[in-house]
Write an enzyme that holds these catalytic residues in place. Structure first.
Site, PDB file in Angstrom:
ATOM      1  N   GLU A 135      82.610 101.805  84.832  1.00 43.13           N
ATOM      2  CA  GLU A 135      83.818 101.455  84.061  1.00 43.13           C
ATOM      3  C   GLU A 135      84.028 102.298  82.804  1.00 43.13           C
ATOM      4  O   GLU A 135      84.272 101.766  81.721  1.00 43.13           O
ATOM      5  CB  GLU A 135      83.802  99.959  83.713  1.00 43.13           C
ATOM      6  N   GLU A 241      81.742  96.160  95.272  1.00 49.41           N
ATOM      7  CA  GLU A 241      81.728  94.796  94.703  1.00 49.41           C
ATOM      8  C   GLU A 241      82.847  93.945  95.307  1.00 49.41           C
ATOM      9  O   GLU A 241      83.551  93.223  94.591  1.00 49.41           O
ATOM     10  CB  GLU A 241      81.914  94.847  93.178  1.00 49.41           C
TER      11      GLU A 241
HETATM   12  C1  XIL Z   1      79.366  90.450  86.620  1.00 49.88           C
HETATM   13  C2  XIL Z   1      78.344  89.443  87.113  1.00 49.88           C
HETATM   14  O1  XIL Z   1      78.601  89.087  88.450  1.00 49.88           O
HETATM   15  C3  XIL Z   1      78.414  88.222  86.225  1.00 49.88           C
HETATM   16  O2  XIL Z   1      77.410  87.313  86.615  1.00 49.88           O
HETATM   17  C4  XIL Z   1      78.254  88.625  84.754  1.00 49.88           C
HETATM   18  O3  XIL Z   1      78.480  87.510  83.947  1.00 49.88           O
HETATM   19  C5  XIL Z   1      79.247  89.703  84.385  1.00 49.88           C
HETATM   20  O4  XIL Z   1      79.136  90.772  85.278  1.00 49.88           O
HETATM   21  N1  XIL Z   1      82.186  94.566  87.486  1.00 49.88           N
HETATM   22  C6  XIL Z   1      80.865  94.936  87.517  1.00 49.88           C
HETATM   23  C7  XIL Z   1      79.813  93.908  87.613  1.00 49.88           C
HETATM   24  O5  XIL Z   1      80.569  96.139  87.574  1.00 49.88           O
HETATM   25  O6  XIL Z   1      78.644  94.285  86.944  1.00 49.88           O
HETATM   26  C8  XIL Z   1      80.294  92.577  87.102  1.00 49.88           C
HETATM   27  O7  XIL Z   1      79.287  91.617  87.372  1.00 49.88           O
HETATM   28  C9  XIL Z   1      81.606  92.202  87.734  1.00 49.88           C
HETATM   29  C10 XIL Z   1      82.659  93.217  87.411  1.00 49.88           C
END
Ligand code: XIL
Length: 343
Positions: A135, A241
């Protein structure tokens, strides 16, 4: 409406590329039902948060390898690939690093190098690939995100992170990972420009991760276009994801906008179709040798991060609250099974 019978042979068994899920490792190993579904379906594993900097190095010089080691142990036992998420992410930078780094950017540059060398080096040959930087662009549009890392080190921190990771494990597949790049073509273009520059400068980047946190109304045509553009780089493409929501949000923590407070059969079937199309697009558009895999972010609606993070109801995953497969599961499976033209 009568529900179609859902068959459940295990996603990984019908797939030509790895099928992964993100997990919270302690939660997983303490829940037998969850664990058997995880083993049935997946041959790749990512930590939702257990492998982020906040968890690995919560205080100066206090590396905490307990959870990451457990993930590696679990993966080995069950024959799964480990994917490392992530090395550098503004949202998981420990307070102590920010405090020190803001005072001394020379220290920060050295710290980053040392952290990546130690971490990637420890798991050399064991973690197959990494989200090296996560990101680094604004949620929308093509600008670099003005994070703690950017503000102190300039955009060069991104290239350097890749260089350090490559030094520590030359065989690891190194990804740049971000969200909204499947729908925001300006943002995608900015990422592709960065990739082009990296290639020109010899920066070792091997893959693009599409987080693919999509909504039911994210147009499939736009997703298809984005996958095609990204695949043209020749890099590995990871859907890293995946989840599909009905409600919406403003991309910020607690920023949920809840239009639906319950899910109907019709919505479940629409989600089935959306999952199926996503998998099919990946298979049709991304050439075989660039298919790093598809990873879902949590695999049950009970555990999904969406509700807590955005503070809204939703049903983003392939298993329901009671760990029963949803039509979405069937959609995913059908998408994997359907015959596609050979590339
Ligand atoms: C999220 C986790 O799933 C949560 O448990 C935590 O509170 C925040 O992060 N993008 C990403 C991930 O790259 O690392 C994030 O994961 C979700 C959004």
């Amino acid at each position: 409406m009568s529900q179609k019978k859902l068959d459940e042979p295990g996603l990984k068994n019908v797939s030509e590329f790895p099928i992964g899920t993100a997990v919270n490792i302690n939660r997983l190993i303490n829940d037998d039902a969850l664990m058997s579904l995880q083993i049935l379906n997946f041959n790749s594993i990512t930590a939702t948060s257990d492998m982020k900097m906040q968890s690995i190095l919560p205080a100066e010089n206090q590396f905490n390898w307990k959870k990451s080691d457990t993930i590696l142990y679990y993966a080995k036992k069950h024959n799964q690939r480990v994917f490392g998420h992530n090395l550098i992410w503004h949202s998981s930078t420990p307070k102590w690093v920010e405090e020190k780094g803001n005072k001394d950017s020379l220290w920060l540059g050295e710290f980053m190098k040392d952290y990546i060398h130690k971490y990637v080096g420890r798991y050399k040959g064991k973690v197959a690939g990494w989200d090296v930087v996560n990101e680094a662009f604004e949620s929308k549009g093509g600008a670099y995100r003005k994070t703690f890392w950017y503000n102190n080190l300039g955009k060069e921190y991104i290239a350097n992170a890749f260089r350090y990771a490559h030094e520590a494990d030359p065989d690891a597949v190194l990804f740049y990972n971000d969200f909204n790049i499947e729908r925001d073509t300006l943002k995608l273009q900015a990422v592709l420009n960065m990739v082009k520059d990296f290639k020109k400068e010899g920066v070792p980047i091997h893959g693009i991760g599409f987080q693919m946190h999509i909504r039911m109304d994210t147009p499939d045509e736009v997703i298809a276009y984005s996958l095609k553009k990204a695949a043209e780089t020749g890099l590995q493409i990871h859907l890293s994801e995946v989840d599909i929501i009905f409600n919406s949000h403003n991309d910020e923590r607690l920023g949920g906008i809840e239009n639906y407070s319950s899910i109907t059969d019709e919505m479940k079937l629409a989600q089935e179709e959306k999952y199926k199309n996503l998998v099919l697009m990946y298979r049709r558009i991304v050439p075989k040798e660039q298919q790093f895999g598809i990873t879902v972010w949590d695999f049950t609606d009970r555990d999904s991060w969406i509700k807590g993070f955005f503070n809204m109801k939703d049903w983003p995953t392939i298993y329901d609250e009671d760990l029963k497969p949803k039509p979405a599961y069937n959609g995913f499976l059908e998408g994997l099974k359907e015959k596609t033209k050979k590339k």
